[in-house]
Design an enzyme around this catalytic site. Structure first.
Site, PDB file in Angstrom:
ATOM      1  N   PRO A   1       0.805  -1.233   0.000  1.00  0.00           N
ATOM      2  CA  PRO A   1       0.000   0.000   0.000  1.00  0.00           C
ATOM      3  C   PRO A   1       0.831   1.272   0.000  1.00  0.00           C
ATOM      4  O   PRO A   1       0.455   2.260  -0.627  1.00  0.00           O
ATOM      5  CB  PRO A   1      -0.830  -0.145   1.280  1.00  0.00           C
ATOM      6  CG  PRO A   1      -0.996  -1.619   1.465  1.00  0.00           C
ATOM      7  CD  PRO A   1       0.303  -2.209   0.998  1.00  0.00           C
TER       8      PRO A   1
ATOM      9  N   TRP B   1      -2.003  -5.103  -5.121  1.00  0.00           N
ATOM     10  CA  TRP B   1      -1.972  -5.213  -6.589  1.00  0.00           C
ATOM     11  C   TRP B   1      -1.399  -6.553  -7.041  1.00  0.00           C
ATOM     12  O   TRP B   1      -0.636  -6.605  -8.012  1.00  0.00           O
ATOM     13  CB  TRP B   1      -1.167  -4.072  -7.236  1.00  0.00           C
ATOM     14  CG  TRP B   1      -1.477  -2.705  -6.746  1.00  0.00           C
ATOM     15  CD1 TRP B   1      -0.619  -1.815  -6.167  1.00  0.00           C
ATOM     16  CD2 TRP B   1      -2.752  -2.040  -6.781  1.00  0.00           C
ATOM     17  NE1 TRP B   1      -1.261  -0.647  -5.849  1.00  0.00           N
ATOM     18  CE2 TRP B   1      -2.574  -0.750  -6.218  1.00  0.00           C
ATOM     19  CE3 TRP B   1      -4.027  -2.397  -7.240  1.00  0.00           C
ATOM     20  CZ2 TRP B   1      -3.610   0.171  -6.083  1.00  0.00           C
ATOM     21  CZ3 TRP B   1      -5.052  -1.493  -7.120  1.00  0.00           C
ATOM     22  CH2 TRP B   1      -4.856  -0.232  -6.548  1.00  0.00           C
TER      23      TRP B   1
ATOM     24  N   THR C   1      -1.496  -9.810  -8.898  1.00  0.00           N
ATOM     25  CA  THR C   1      -2.219 -10.428 -10.007  1.00  0.00           C
ATOM     26  C   THR C   1      -2.437 -11.913  -9.756  1.00  0.00           C
ATOM     27  O   THR C   1      -1.529 -12.623  -9.338  1.00  0.00           O
ATOM     28  CB  THR C   1      -1.443 -10.238 -11.316  1.00  0.00           C
ATOM     29  OG1 THR C   1      -1.214  -8.837 -11.520  1.00  0.00           O
ATOM     30  CG2 THR C   1      -2.216 -10.779 -12.502  1.00  0.00           C
TER      31      THR C   1
ATOM     32  N   ARG D   1     -17.347  -1.313 -43.663  1.00  0.00           N
ATOM     33  CA  ARG D   1     -18.191  -0.152 -43.387  1.00  0.00           C
ATOM     34  C   ARG D   1     -18.198   0.802 -44.577  1.00  0.00           C
ATOM     35  O   ARG D   1     -17.134   1.220 -45.052  1.00  0.00           O
ATOM     36  CB  ARG D   1     -17.673   0.566 -42.144  1.00  0.00           C
ATOM     37  CG  ARG D   1     -18.360   1.894 -41.822  1.00  0.00           C
ATOM     38  CD  ARG D   1     -19.771   1.725 -41.359  1.00  0.00           C
ATOM     39  NE  ARG D   1     -20.308   2.966 -40.807  1.00  0.00           N
ATOM     40  CZ  ARG D   1     -21.591   3.176 -40.522  1.00  0.00           C
ATOM     41  NH1 ARG D   1     -22.464   2.194 -40.725  1.00  0.00           N
ATOM     42  NH2 ARG D   1     -21.993   4.319 -40.016  1.00  0.00           N
TER      43      ARG D   1
ATOM     44  N   GLN E   1     -11.672   4.868 -32.387  1.00  0.00           N
ATOM     45  CA  GLN E   1     -12.057   6.006 -33.223  1.00  0.00           C
ATOM     46  C   GLN E   1     -12.490   5.558 -34.618  1.00  0.00           C
ATOM     47  O   GLN E   1     -13.452   6.101 -35.186  1.00  0.00           O
ATOM     48  CB  GLN E   1     -10.880   6.978 -33.334  1.00  0.00           C
ATOM     49  CG  GLN E   1     -11.199   8.279 -34.051  1.00  0.00           C
ATOM     50  CD  GLN E   1     -12.068   9.208 -33.215  1.00  0.00           C
ATOM     51  OE1 GLN E   1     -12.161   9.042 -32.001  1.00  0.00           O
ATOM     52  NE2 GLN E   1     -12.724  10.144 -33.878  1.00  0.00           N
TER      53      GLN E   1
ATOM     54  N   GLY F   1     -19.077   5.543 -33.295  1.00  0.00           N
ATOM     55  CA  GLY F   1     -19.948   5.239 -32.162  1.00  0.00           C
ATOM     56  C   GLY F   1     -19.941   3.772 -31.796  1.00  0.00           C
ATOM     57  O   GLY F   1     -20.050   3.411 -30.620  1.00  0.00           O
TER      58      GLY F   1
ATOM     59  N   GLU G   1       4.275  -3.496 -13.459  1.00  0.00           N
ATOM     60  CA  GLU G   1       5.705  -3.850 -13.573  1.00  0.00           C
ATOM     61  C   GLU G   1       6.562  -2.606 -13.799  1.00  0.00           C
ATOM     62  O   GLU G   1       7.557  -2.634 -14.521  1.00  0.00           O
ATOM     63  CB  GLU G   1       5.924  -4.898 -14.665  1.00  0.00           C
ATOM     64  CG  GLU G   1       5.319  -6.231 -14.273  1.00  0.00           C
ATOM     65  CD  GLU G   1       6.014  -7.425 -14.863  1.00  0.00           C
ATOM     66  OE1 GLU G   1       7.219  -7.349 -15.150  1.00  0.00           O
ATOM     67  OE2 GLU G   1       5.351  -8.452 -15.014  1.00  0.00           O
TER      68      GLU G   1
END
Length: 384
Positions: free
Chosen positions: A131, A159, A161, A271, A340, A344, A367
């Site tokens: 901490p 933290w 993992t 698209r 981006q 949307g 790390e």
């Protein structure tokens, strides 16, 4: 081998990439969205990786492992991350947790703990941060007090993992108070040791399928033969470990970025706006070109660092920091641009890019933050 051969991936490494990609597309990628949504450890992905020896490929053959070199291990992590960043922390953290043993552990300690990791009977986590001791790890307060043929450990690590899922933990603790980095030692602690408990899972921005928790040690008695290396060598072992494993974070970052670029490329070709595929617009092409260029530069730097890790080159500290820093910065930029490109749609959970962008962020932090990496690189440069 000619000089030019160094720039071509060896055939056996390409075969590893193909095998991991095939496995992940069929048995890891389908679990990614669910793990992100629920925050549950992707057990099905672990089982798939374990069945193919990709859960801890770096473990040497003499301990029952696949014996993958540093480059092959990086490729495994890269390909798993392309499908699911949280799942890529299975091979990555198994290497992080066991690297201290590989670097400084006794033969007996290696036999006792590397074999079950190789079999897939347990994962290995790494307990360094606290901490009040993050970037300044030497300020840790977790104590290990000698008591005859045992050490008694008290303190907390943050933290961590895969905490709670892993069976084994490399724990760094102060054995000589007041000595700062020279007073820290390393130990193997088992999940089943009395006094080991875990905090609640952290609620995170990304990599949600990989649990992150605090680990608490309340009068945990550890046999003295579970010390890794000698008393006072722990901090040095921790830093040497990170020199090697920062390469794995770079590999994770390029995997996430590759997954984002692959998806974005398909999307912009399908698209249509203003009567044609948006991939035909020069502005889109410039974005894709920059994404691909940054990704390949990051990959080449990461592979070069992996080679230095395998050989134990003197400049590994610099290259490990550089690869981790450059690749994670590139991953953040590439995933943001990929969102981006979808407009949307990129902002919704109907598509995987917002998850990839969130997952990429942590690679700039753990790390060693990228600010710390730049300090490391500058020191190495000034040292000559």
């Amino acid at each position: 081998m000619t000089g030019f051969d160094a720039y071509q991936l060896p055939e056996e490494h390409q075969e590893i990439r193909d095998a991991v990609r095939s496995l992940c597309e069929g048995k890891v990628a389908p679990n990614a969205a669910h793990a992100d949504e629920t925050g549950e450890f992707p057990q099905a992905s672990y089982d798939a990786l374990r069945s193919a020896d990709f859960h801890a490929p770096h473990i040497p053959e003499e301990y029952g492992g696949a014996g993958a070199d540093a480059l092959a291990t990086a490729i495994v992590i890269e390909e798993v991350a392309r499908a699911c960043a949280a799942s890529s922390l299975i091979p990555a953290v198994n290497k992080l947790g066991t690297m201290p043993l590989l670097l400084a552990g006794s033969d007996e300690l290696k036999r006792r703990y590397l074999a079950p990791v190789a079999r897939g009977d347990g994962m290995f986590s790494y307990c360094l941060s606290e901490p009040e001791a993050g970037s300044d790890a030497a300020s840790m307060t977790t104590r290990a007090v000698s008591d005859n043929d045992h050490y008694v450990i008290n303190g907390a690590k943050r933290w961590i993992t895969n905490a709670g899922v892993s069976e084994f933990y490399t724990v760094f603790a102060v054995t000589a108070p007041g000595e700062r980095s020279r007073g820290i030692s390393a130990f193997v602690v088992e999940k089943s040791d009395p006094g080991v408990t875990f905090g609640a899972p952290e609620k995170k921005l990304g990599i949600k399928g990989s649990p992150t928790r605090e680990v608490y040690f309340d009068n945990v008695r550890v046999p003295a033969d579970r010390m890794i290396g000698k008393p006072g060598e722990g901090f040095k072992i921790a830093m040497r470990t990170l020199d090697h494993t920062r390469v794995t974070i770079a590999a994770q970052a390029i995997g996430i970025a590759q997954g984002a670029l692959d998806f974005a490329k398909r999307y912009v070709q399908e698209r249509r706006q203003f009567g044609k595929a948006i991939a035909e617009f020069q502005g889109i092409q410039f974005m894709l070109a920059d994404m691909g260029m940054k990704l390949e530069a990051a990959r080449q730097l990461t592979y070069a660092a992996a080679g230095k890790s395998e050989r134990g080159d003197a400049d590994l500290t610099y290259f490990g920091a550089a690869a981790k820093c450059f690749a994670s910065d590139a991953a953040m930029e590439i995933t943001t641009d990929a969102v981006q490109l979808l407009g949307g749609y990129g902002y919704t959970k109907d598509f995987p890019l917002e998850r990839m962008m969130r997952d990429a962020k942590i690679t700039q932090i753990y790390e060693g933050t990228n600010q710390v990496q730049r300090i490391v690189m500058a020191r190495e440069l000034l040292r000559g």
